[in-house]
Design a protein around this motif. Structure first.
Motif, PDB file in Angstrom:
ATOM      1  N   ARG A   1      11.306   3.705  -0.745  1.00  0.00           N
ATOM      2  CA  ARG A   1      10.430   4.324   0.243  1.00  0.00           C
ATOM      3  C   ARG A   1      11.094   5.514   0.919  1.00  0.00           C
TER       4      ARG A   1
ATOM      5  N   GLU B   1       9.745   8.256   3.494  1.00  0.00           N
ATOM      6  CA  GLU B   1      10.253   7.792   4.789  1.00  0.00           C
ATOM      7  C   GLU B   1      11.707   8.192   4.979  1.00  0.00           C
TER       8      GLU B   1
ATOM      9  N   TYR C   1       1.859   2.959   8.755  1.00  0.00           N
ATOM     10  CA  TYR C   1       1.734   1.724   7.980  1.00  0.00           C
ATOM     11  C   TYR C   1       2.127   1.930   6.513  1.00  0.00           C
ATOM     12  N   GLY C   2       2.813   3.047   6.256  1.00  0.00           N
ATOM     13  CA  GLY C   2       3.299   3.283   4.897  1.00  0.00           C
ATOM     14  C   GLY C   2       2.293   3.969   3.990  1.00  0.00           C
ATOM     15  N   LEU C   3       1.189   4.446   4.552  1.00  0.00           N
ATOM     16  CA  LEU C   3       0.161   5.108   3.735  1.00  0.00           C
ATOM     17  C   LEU C   3       0.421   6.611   3.725  1.00  0.00           C
TER      18      LEU C   3
ATOM     19  N   PRO D   1       0.818  -1.222   0.000  1.00  0.00           N
ATOM     20  CA  PRO D   1       0.000   0.000   0.000  1.00  0.00           C
ATOM     21  C   PRO D   1       0.850   1.271   0.000  1.00  0.00           C
TER      22      PRO D   1
ATOM     23  N   GLN E   1       8.906  -5.566   1.948  1.00  0.00           N
ATOM     24  CA  GLN E   1       8.006  -6.712   2.126  1.00  0.00           C
ATOM     25  C   GLN E   1       8.507  -8.018   1.538  1.00  0.00           C
TER      26      GLN E   1
ATOM     27  N   LEU F   1      -1.236  -6.402   3.799  1.00  0.00           N
ATOM     28  CA  LEU F   1      -1.071  -4.997   4.172  1.00  0.00           C
ATOM     29  C   LEU F   1      -2.147  -4.166   3.481  1.00  0.00           C
TER      30      LEU F   1
ATOM     31  N   ILE G   1       5.836  -4.051  10.582  1.00  0.00           N
ATOM     32  CA  ILE G   1       5.617  -3.596   9.203  1.00  0.00           C
ATOM     33  C   ILE G   1       6.910  -3.652   8.403  1.00  0.00           C
ATOM     34  N   GLN G   2       8.015  -3.228   9.014  1.00  0.00           N
ATOM     35  CA  GLN G   2       9.321  -3.306   8.350  1.00  0.00           C
ATOM     36  C   GLN G   2       9.894  -4.696   8.590  1.00  0.00           C
TER      37      GLN G   2
END
Lengths: 453, 453
Positions: free
Chosen positions: B347, B375, A371-373, A346, B404, A427, B150-151
């Motif tokens: 990212r 990020e 959460y990367g959004l 995502p 991921q 995810l 998440i990571q």
């Protein structure tokens, strides 16, 4: 109070991700849909199987209601494997090329057709050639994706007019067939199907997609020899419409049951591959939202409705029917979220709605960014939910996964289960479920009734 | 002026992405490295080939200087394909399991070894068992990745102590062998190798990774039958050190040639698979930064140095040597960027440096966010650049691609070229090149000399 609500929302979202990332159910559901049922073009027996299987899947889930919506769908069949061949290359003689009929295309007849090829990059270029240079020929639309665009969907948007409008434009000038460069960023020997359109008052000529590698070679050969002939054979045809269904499951809202948040994907797929990223993942993510709510004991204040739309690929009859019925019943939709861009990591959500609605969703960014959004902003909702636009103040929201790999697989034989990563898919499901939770909890009242005008 | 500079930076970054996304050179270089040379464990003939090939690759690029740095590296060899087998399951009899020797492990002798198995999830649990229950046994470290993180790198960080420290801890209690659950989020029948460590004063016992699927099965079988025996056979051994090299290419800075920005990856890989994501992509991205600067006529104000480090996987001798020489020569490093987390969609970047340096990099976020680089924050630099820490005010920067899928492939036979998507890899190269450009253009003077203390 606001702080307390924030903490509660944050905790609920964490629970959603934790569960999604450690559960295998949805991924195994996708495996069944793609491996046991497989490709499921509208009107096919497999599409019927997908309807019945997903109905049973939701029936087992202890939802408030599971039902079908009848919808008549087009029934196009590909027929035998297509043949595409340069037949008189001075350099190479016969050269087989990878083509697939575009969805909805008429066939060539069993004998196939053979004609010279004119290559164009645009409709303007085609117009300039005029009838004299186009009549009796196969028009080869060869405008590539713009690979400098970061979002591959934008590159798709800049090329797909050739697939949709190519056959009509070419037929108007007397062409006998159409080849369209496959809609992909990749250089592959795989051809990408997808819908094309005819007009009643224009002759329907056969149209096929050609792989990008073959498109490059054909273009090179044409530079050497403008009298090159191309043979194409397709036995595709359109049969009478077939009765099919949208499949719907819902959890009633505890406080405002009449306010609905839709989450959906499309159950049909093209007949090549397994319709994994397009759109098996979107369907299974939508069902997963319901599972997560149930499993975690989240009682939504507003109604959550998962809709597996039928016939997105070649007719949009399911989405159209859904909106018709919603209107007839006077249903109030707070928002509709569509997942139809693949089961990838995502990145965010695009919102087609009012400024106030966008502000309301942006206010949730601190809850979602961990959460990367990060990419939450104005954007495209989705094809299936599109017909809802303008009904009350519904906000249309498109789930935005990472787009880089999508068009490697899109509408091809390699859109298979193996290309889906469980964590990426889950995810996505958790991201959508989190937004659904926030929408059911808080609504989008900032939006107002003029939202989508 | 500031606005003009911003516009110029923005335009340069756009040119970098446009070129990277439409170029195939770096991807074809990766194909050569992975397919023609293949796996390249330190000390192997393939590692030597990779050194010579990448040296020639950079020699052809019209750089200011290309050179090698000598470094002695460990030479460990896997030997014959490993055998792992439960030999006396009451239920199943013999059960073959997928194991691979951990890097650096001693062998079992040709006859193999057979012993009962004790499963633990932690070192504390192992300690509690004590010598009495461990002596003569194989210790099976089976703590899984925490999939809710998440990571995925964080999950790796929470499990990899078992691989590194397991053999010593087990040997201290008299164990005869070690099995470690593979370091991956995925359920696979593929075992993941990786370094383990011995201590001179503790007996060296054979240690292997076992696939997650087999780890689960072994754990189940042990619950039924605590006297289960496991047979393992590995002929791995450590040979004398071998002379190898870091490979370096640079473009001299036009204004401050003595200020250096390093960009690097590691040229060695494990002996399984092809070392594609780990770290073929990081190496080819580093070379691609130089190509992009040359191709686009960007004359960096400070020196850009691409370093292909040798022996990250089992010794870090290349990174250590590089830092030693830099110190001996009194070189001034502005920053060192490492790409060693796979060739996936970018990212962001993690920065190990001063607050002022972080602020300086964060000020560039508006230039980078349009390319999906959201990020940017404090974080880990990288293994190879780690030894530079504390030299002057160097900022250590880790490139952060999406994490991921990384541990699906990491250190396995499926870390192959096919798993790399050209666009994802090239977006990474462009992201790194853009940051290198900003660093060479503006420096990190906000940082000051006490930065990394």
């Amino acid at each position: 109070m606001a702080q307390q609500q924030y903490a509660q929302d944050s905790a609920t979202i964490k629970k959603i991700y934790d569960n999604a990332l450690t559960s295998f159910e949805s991924y195994e559901n996708l495996r069944y849909l793609t491996k046991q049922i497989g490709a499921r073009l509208s009107g096919s027996p497999q599409a019927a199987a997908a309807v019945e299987w997903s109905r049973q899947l939701m029936e087992k889930m202890d939802l408030d209601t599971v039902y079908l919506q009848e919808v008549m769908v087009p029934h196009w069949v590909r027929g035998e494997k297509e043949i595409g061949r340069v037949t008189n290359s001075r350099l190479l003689g016969n050269v087989d090329m990878h083509i697939v009929a575009l969805g909805g295309s008429v066939g060539t007849g069993k004998q196939g057709l053979s004609a010279e090829v004119v290559e164009v990059k645009s409709f303007e270029e085609l117009e300039k050639l005029g009838k004299k240079k186009v009549k009796g020929k196969i028009v080869f639309f060869n405008r590539p994706f713009d690979n400098t665009l970061i979002q591959t969907g934008s590159a798709y948007g800049g090329a797909v007019d050739q697939r949709g409008g190519g056959p009509v434009a070419a037929a108007k000038l007397g062409a006998v067939g159409v080849l369209v460069r496959s809609m992909t960023n990749d250089y592959q020997t795989i051809a990408h199907t997808g819908s094309t359109r005819y007009q009643d008052d224009v002759e329907k000529i056969p149209a096929a997609a050609i792989s990008t590698v073959d498109a490059e070679q054909l273009s090179s050969l044409l530079k050497e020899d403008s009298e090159l002939k191309f043979y194409m054979r397709m036995t595709s045809e359109t049969l009478p419409d077939v009765l099919s269904y949208n499949v719907i499951g819902e959890i009633k809202g505890s406080e405002k049951p009449d306010e609905i948040v839709v989450v959906g994907g499309h159950l049909d797929s093209w007949d090549l591959g397994e319709g994994a990223h397009d759109d098996g993942t979107g369907c299974m993510q939508s069902v997963e939202v319901l599972r997560l709510f149930n499993e975690l004991g989240i009682k939504p204040k507003r109604t959550v409705r998962a809709v597996l739309f039928m016939n997105e690929e070649n007719g949009l009859r399911g989405g159209t029917k859904y909106a018709e019925l919603a209107k007839a019943r006077g249903e109030k939709h707070v928002a509709a979220i569509e997942s139809d861009a693949g089961g990838f990591t995502p990145r965010g959500f695009g919102l087609d709605g009012s400024k106030e609605q966008l502000q309301a969703v942006l206010a949730w960014k601190p809850l979602l960014a961990p959460y990367g959004l990060h990419e939450i902003g104005p954007g495209y909702g989705g094809a299936d939910i599109g017909p809802l636009k303008g009904q009350g103040s519904v906000a249309l929201i498109g789930f935005k996964p990472d787009s880089q790999r999508y068009f490697d697989y899109h509408h091809t034989e390699i859109d298979t289960f193996e290309q889906v990563n469980r964590r990426e898919m889950q995810l996505g499901a958790a991201s959508i479920a989190s937004l659904v939770y926030l929408l059911t909890e808080h609504g989008l009242d900032g939006g107002g009734a003029k939202a989508s005008k």
